[in-house]
Design a protein around this motif. Structure first.
Motif, short mmCIF file in Angstrom:
data_model
loop_
_atom_site.label_atom_id
_atom_site.label_comp_id
_atom_site.label_asym_id
_atom_site.label_seq_id
_atom_site.Cartn_x
_atom_site.Cartn_y
_atom_site.Cartn_z
N HIS A 126 32.72 25.99 33.03
CA HIS A 126 32.68 27.07 33.25
C HIS A 126 31.34 27.31 34.12
CE1 HIS A 126 30.66 31.11 32.63
NE2 HIS A 126 31.77 31.54 32.87
N CYS A 127 31.44 28.18 35.11
CA CYS A 127 30.24 28.38 35.94
C CYS A 127 30.59 29.73 36.77
CB CYS A 127 29.90 27.10 37.18
SG CYS A 127 30.92 27.00 38.22
N PHE A 128 29.40 30.35 37.37
CA PHE A 128 29.51 31.51 38.28
C PHE A 128 29.23 30.93 39.82
CE2 PHE A 128 28.29 33.44 34.16
CZ PHE A 128 29.25 34.45 34.22
N ILE A 129 29.89 31.48 40.70
CA ILE A 129 29.91 30.87 41.93
C ILE A 129 29.25 32.16 42.88
CG2 ILE A 129 31.27 29.94 43.79
CD1 ILE A 129 33.28 28.82 42.01
N HIS A 130 28.35 31.71 43.80
CA HIS A 130 27.91 32.76 44.75
C HIS A 130 28.82 33.00 45.64
CE1 HIS A 130 25.38 34.85 47.33
NE2 HIS A 130 24.27 34.60 46.69
N PRO A 131 29.35 34.36 45.95
CA PRO A 131 30.19 34.46 46.97
C PRO A 131 29.80 34.56 48.24
CG PRO A 131 29.62 36.59 46.04
CD PRO A 131 28.82 35.50 45.41
N GLY A 132 28.74 34.45 48.41
CA GLY A 132 28.18 34.43 50.05
C GLY A 132 27.83 36.14 50.26
N ILE A 133 27.61 36.41 51.57
CA ILE A 133 27.15 37.79 51.82
C ILE A 133 28.66 38.16 52.11
CG2 ILE A 133 26.18 39.19 53.63
CD1 ILE A 133 24.11 37.07 54.16
N ILE A 134 28.84 39.40 51.26
CA ILE A 134 30.29 40.02 51.41
C ILE A 134 30.02 40.96 52.60
CG2 ILE A 134 31.70 41.62 50.36
CD1 ILE A 134 31.81 38.90 48.78
N ASP A 170 41.25 29.53 35.75
CA ASP A 170 41.03 30.98 36.24
C ASP A 170 39.86 31.31 37.10
OD1 ASP A 170 42.27 34.11 35.38
OD2 ASP A 170 40.10 33.88 35.38
N PHE A 171 40.21 32.07 37.82
CA PHE A 171 38.99 32.34 38.83
C PHE A 171 38.66 33.90 38.96
CE2 PHE A 171 39.68 28.32 41.23
CZ PHE A 171 38.28 28.04 41.43
N GLU A 172 37.62 34.53 38.93
CA GLU A 172 37.44 35.84 39.11
C GLU A 172 36.74 36.02 40.34
OE1 GLU A 172 38.49 38.31 36.96
OE2 GLU A 172 38.93 36.55 35.17
N ALA A 173 37.16 36.97 41.30
CA ALA A 173 36.57 37.31 42.54
C ALA A 173 35.91 38.52 42.80
CB ALA A 173 37.93 36.98 43.53
N ALA A 174 35.08 38.33 43.91
CA ALA A 174 34.10 39.48 44.34
C ALA A 174 35.25 40.29 44.95
CB ALA A 174 33.24 39.00 45.30
N VAL A 175 36.26 39.68 45.83
CA VAL A 175 37.30 40.62 46.49
C VAL A 175 38.61 39.56 46.45
CG1 VAL A 175 35.94 41.87 48.21
CG2 VAL A 175 36.80 39.65 48.87
N GLN A 190 34.79 47.89 37.55
CA GLN A 190 35.81 48.25 36.82
C GLN A 190 36.61 47.26 36.14
OE1 GLN A 190 38.65 50.31 39.19
NE2 GLN A 190 37.65 51.94 39.79
N LEU A 191 36.30 45.69 36.54
CA LEU A 191 37.00 44.67 36.25
C LEU A 191 36.11 43.65 35.32
CD1 LEU A 191 39.76 44.07 38.76
CD2 LEU A 191 39.93 45.15 36.25
N THR A 192 34.87 43.16 36.24
CA THR A 192 34.29 41.92 35.79
C THR A 192 32.86 42.24 35.38
OG1 THR A 192 33.52 41.24 38.07
CG2 THR A 192 36.00 40.66 37.32
N ARG A 193 32.43 43.26 35.86
CA ARG A 193 30.89 43.44 35.77
C ARG A 193 29.99 42.35 36.44
NH1 ARG A 193 32.68 47.49 34.28
NH2 ARG A 193 31.94 48.92 32.38
N ILE A 194 30.65 41.50 37.17
CA ILE A 194 29.68 40.54 37.96
C ILE A 194 29.27 41.23 39.11
CG2 ILE A 194 29.74 38.22 38.90
CD1 ILE A 194 32.17 37.31 37.27
N PRO A 195 28.06 41.27 39.38
CA PRO A 195 27.31 41.67 40.51
C PRO A 195 28.01 40.80 41.61
CG PRO A 195 25.73 41.61 39.02
CD PRO A 195 26.72 40.89 38.44
N PHE A 196 27.93 41.26 42.92
CA PHE A 196 28.37 40.43 44.08
C PHE A 196 27.09 39.86 44.80
CE2 PHE A 196 29.14 44.61 45.95
CZ PHE A 196 28.28 44.66 46.81
N ARG A 197 25.99 40.35 44.29
CA ARG A 197 24.64 39.95 45.08
C ARG A 197 23.57 40.11 44.04
NH1 ARG A 197 24.74 44.67 49.44
NH2 ARG A 197 24.51 46.59 48.04
N ASN A 198 22.38 39.18 44.25
CA ASN A 198 21.43 39.23 43.30
C ASN A 198 21.57 39.07 41.77
OD1 ASN A 198 19.84 40.23 45.71
ND2 ASN A 198 20.36 42.38 45.22
N PHE A 199 22.50 37.92 41.69
CA PHE A 199 22.89 37.70 40.41
C PHE A 199 22.28 36.44 39.84
CE2 PHE A 199 26.60 36.21 37.41
CZ PHE A 199 26.16 36.98 36.25
N GLN A 200 21.32 36.20 38.99
CA GLN A 200 20.52 34.86 38.70
C GLN A 200 21.42 34.04 38.42
OE1 GLN A 200 17.53 35.88 35.94
NE2 GLN A 200 16.06 36.64 37.62
#
Length: 306
Positions: free
Chosen positions: A120-128, A85-90, A142-152
């Protein structure tokens, strides 16, 4: 012109705190550096039109036959499978951006034993890109609470992430994903960033349900029955299945780790209730407690795809 040579993936520079904009270059090929360059849609391949509902069901049936042949005469409750399973920024159905991943979870399991191993890991999505940041913000809130930037917790060592996947998932593994288009797009994104070929074969969760029906002599399931069975996973989205980050968040509908675990627990219930003849004379599969899902207002298979 090959897709890989024209697809520019905009990423953050891990050595630059200001996340200056640049175009990621594969280690296998060198290319002139482009400064301050956005992805140009006209330079990318046009997406294929989505299949109709009838064609999609036909594709699933064909895939189910292939999966059934791979499983063969083995006892299905003891077959080793990997759930991804992947969660996605977009996450777009028909767009050059596809699914840009932010979280990955994959488990090794059998229906009888449950989870045997997990990655399991979190992946930097790059510059959106600015044009889709509103969509990324909506998915995050609304879905993941994962910020798409500045996430340690984001990792930027994409080559290492890919190597870890190759190590964890055997090339001949039975790899399952629910609504697999998201996982296929995310794997494609990651492989392009690394500059390698995406070779994982992903089977859809619905195809596995079809295999259950085929192996019990029931024929192919109709789409309405598949939808009914697919929704069972929301009854097993236990909060203690979440990763540490998501366990500290409120209002989360999707955590990749929780999702893969809930899919497995739902399958155990589905087999016991609908396909118990698969178990022969064995005892029913262990079942987790079903939870109250009134607090959820979306289908657990909704991954924010637009």
């Amino acid at each position: 012109v090959s897709t890989q040579s024209t697809w520019g993936i905009i990423l953050s520079d891990p050595d630059n705190e200001d996340e200056r904009r640049g175009v990621y270059k594969s280690k296998r090929k060198s290319a002139p550096k482009k400064e301050e360059t956005e992805i140009e849609p006209e330079n990318l391949p046009n997406p294929s039109p989505p299949p109709s509902a009838e064609n999609n069901l036909s594709i699933l049936c064909q895939e189910a036959i292939q999966l059934s042949n791979i499983i063969g005469d083995r006892n299905l409750e003891d077959v080793v499978m990997y759930f991804l399973d992947f969660e996605a920024a977009v996450n777009f159905k028909d767009s050059i951006y596809g699914a840009i991943p932010t979280e990955l979870a994959v488990v090794k399991t059998t229906l009888r034993s449950g989870v045997q191993d997990l990655h399991h890991c979190f992946i930097h999505p790059g510059i959106i890109p600015q044009c889709i940041q509103h969509t990324a913000m909506t998915i995050s809130l609304q879905l993941t609470r994962i910020p798409f930037r500045n996430f340690q917790l984001f990792r930027t060592d994409y080559d290492a992430i890919w190597r870890e996947l190759l190590t964890f998932i055997p090339q001949d593994a039975i790899l399952i994903a629910k609504g697999k288009s998201t996982e296929e797009k995310a794997l494609k994104w990651l492989s392009l960033v690394v500059g390698t070929e995406q070779t994982f074969k992903v089977f859809d969760y619905d195809s596995l349900l079809q295999v259950f029906s085929l192996k019990t002599g029931g024929g192919f399931l109709e789409d309405t029955k598949l939808t009914e069975l697919r929704k069972e996973s929301k009854y097993y989205a236990h909060e203690d299945y979440r990763c540490q980050f998501h366990s500290e968040q409120e209002g989360v509908l999707h955590c990749a780790m929780c999702d893969v675990k809930s899919y497995i627990e739902a399958l155990r219930y589905i087999v016991n209730q609908n396909f118990s003849s698969l178990l022969g004379h064995s005892t029913p599969l262990p079942e987790a407690e079903r939870i109250d899902v009134k607090k959820y207002d979306t289908d657990s298979n909704d991954k924010g795809e637009n």
